[in-house]
Structures are given as structure tokens and as C-alpha cells.
Design a protein around this motif. Structure first.
Motif, short mmCIF file in Angstrom:
data_model
loop_
_atom_site.label_atom_id
_atom_site.label_comp_id
_atom_site.label_asym_id
_atom_site.label_seq_id
_atom_site.Cartn_x
_atom_site.Cartn_y
_atom_site.Cartn_z
N PRO A 141 0.82 -1.21 0.00
CA PRO A 141 0.00 0.00 0.00
C PRO A 141 0.86 1.27 0.00
N GLY A 142 2.06 1.18 0.54
CA GLY A 142 2.95 2.33 0.51
C GLY A 142 3.31 2.74 -0.91
N ALA A 143 3.54 1.76 -1.76
CA ALA A 143 3.84 2.05 -3.17
C ALA A 143 2.63 2.69 -3.85
N VAL A 144 1.44 2.20 -3.53
CA VAL A 144 0.22 2.78 -4.11
C VAL A 144 0.05 4.22 -3.64
N PHE A 145 0.23 4.46 -2.35
CA PHE A 145 0.09 5.81 -1.81
C PHE A 145 1.13 6.75 -2.42
N ALA A 146 2.38 6.29 -2.51
CA ALA A 146 3.44 7.13 -3.08
C ALA A 146 3.16 7.44 -4.54
N LEU A 147 2.71 6.46 -5.29
CA LEU A 147 2.40 6.67 -6.70
C LEU A 147 1.27 7.68 -6.87
N LEU A 148 0.23 7.55 -6.06
CA LEU A 148 -0.89 8.50 -6.16
C LEU A 148 -0.51 9.89 -5.68
N GLY A 149 0.36 9.97 -4.68
CA GLY A 149 0.85 11.28 -4.24
C GLY A 149 1.67 11.96 -5.32
N LEU A 150 2.54 11.19 -5.99
CA LEU A 150 3.31 11.74 -7.09
C LEU A 150 2.42 12.14 -8.25
N LEU A 151 1.42 11.34 -8.53
CA LEU A 151 0.49 11.65 -9.61
C LEU A 151 -0.26 12.94 -9.33
N THR A 152 -0.63 13.17 -8.08
CA THR A 152 -1.32 14.41 -7.72
C THR A 152 -0.40 15.62 -7.87
N LEU A 153 0.86 15.47 -7.46
CA LEU A 153 1.80 16.58 -7.63
C LEU A 153 2.08 16.85 -9.11
N TRP A 154 2.09 15.81 -9.91
CA TRP A 154 2.38 15.95 -11.33
C TRP A 154 1.19 16.52 -12.10
N GLN A 155 -0.02 16.11 -11.73
CA GLN A 155 -1.23 16.52 -12.44
C GLN A 155 -2.26 17.03 -11.42
N PRO A 156 -2.18 18.27 -10.99
CA PRO A 156 -3.07 18.78 -9.93
C PRO A 156 -4.56 18.74 -10.29
N THR A 157 -4.89 18.71 -11.56
CA THR A 157 -6.31 18.68 -11.93
C THR A 157 -6.96 17.35 -11.59
N TRP A 158 -6.16 16.33 -11.35
CA TRP A 158 -6.70 15.00 -10.99
C TRP A 158 -6.79 14.81 -9.48
N ARG A 159 -6.60 15.88 -8.74
CA ARG A 159 -6.49 15.77 -7.28
C ARG A 159 -7.68 15.08 -6.63
N LYS A 160 -8.88 15.38 -7.09
CA LYS A 160 -10.07 14.80 -6.47
C LYS A 160 -10.01 13.26 -6.53
N HIS A 161 -9.61 12.74 -7.65
CA HIS A 161 -9.57 11.28 -7.82
C HIS A 161 -8.35 10.66 -7.13
N THR A 162 -7.20 11.29 -7.30
CA THR A 162 -5.98 10.70 -6.76
C THR A 162 -5.86 10.84 -5.25
N MET A 163 -6.62 11.71 -4.64
CA MET A 163 -6.58 11.81 -3.18
C MET A 163 -7.70 11.00 -2.52
N HIS A 164 -8.80 10.81 -3.20
CA HIS A 164 -9.86 10.00 -2.62
C HIS A 164 -9.55 8.51 -2.71
N THR A 165 -8.77 8.11 -3.68
CA THR A 165 -8.41 6.69 -3.81
C THR A 165 -7.63 6.18 -2.59
N PRO A 166 -6.53 6.83 -2.18
CA PRO A 166 -5.83 6.32 -0.98
C PRO A 166 -6.67 6.45 0.29
N GLN A 167 -7.51 7.49 0.35
CA GLN A 167 -8.35 7.66 1.53
C GLN A 167 -9.33 6.51 1.65
N SER A 168 -9.96 6.14 0.56
CA SER A 168 -10.94 5.05 0.62
C SER A 168 -10.24 3.71 0.82
#
Length: 81
Positions: free
Chosen positions: A36-63
Motif C-alpha cells: 500500500p505504501g507504493a500505491v500511496f506514493a504513486l498516487l501522491g506523485l500523480l497528484t503533484l504531477w497533475q493537480p487537476t486529478w487531485r479529487k480522484h488521486t486523493m480520494h483513492t488512498p483515503q478510501s
């Protein structure tokens, strides 16, 4: 929030690696927190890289963390019975 998710992911990866090497590389189950750490890190990097996807990439690790917590709580509470 993306930096916190990235930091948590890196912390879980480090925990998995330390546990694996501290056990003398005897068991791969020590690497479980790294998954799960790799998934969280990947989604965190994806959010920093593409801020417009923040809603999806931040709700995924939360859920995912909410489901993991809820499943572990139900397993622990059923074991007490």
C-alpha cells in the motif's frame, strides 16, 4: 495533502524494507506494508504531477485506507468473541 500522502507512502515502503532486512530476508510477509505504501506514493506523485486529478488521486488512498482499517477492525473484533 499530496505531500502527506507521498510521505506516508515512503514511510510504509521504508517500514517494509526495514522489516524485511531486519528479519534476515527470511519472510516476504515483512514487505506487506510496502505494497500500500507504493500505491500511496504513486498516487501522491500523480497528484503533484497533475493537480487537476487531485479529487480522484486523493480520494483513492483515503478510501483504500478506510477499507483496510475497517477490515482489520472487523477481523480483530471477531477474534475476541
Amino acid at each position: 495533502m499530496a505531500r502527506i500522502t507521498l510521505g506516508l507512502g515512503l514511510l510504509l515502503i521504508a517500514l517494509g524494507l526495514v522489516g524485511y532486512f531486519a528479519s534476515g530476508m527470511a519472510s516476504l510477509t515483512a514487505m506487506i506494508p510496502a505494497i500500500p505504501g507504493a500505491v500511496f506514493a504513486l498516487l501522491g506523485l500523480l497528484t503533484l504531477w497533475q493537480p487537476t486529478w487531485r479529487k480522484h488521486t486523493m480520494h483513492t488512498p483515503q478510501s483504500r485506507s478506510r477499507c483496510s482499517w475497517q477490515c482489520s477492525w472487523s477481523v480483530c473484533s471477531s477474534a475476541r468473541r
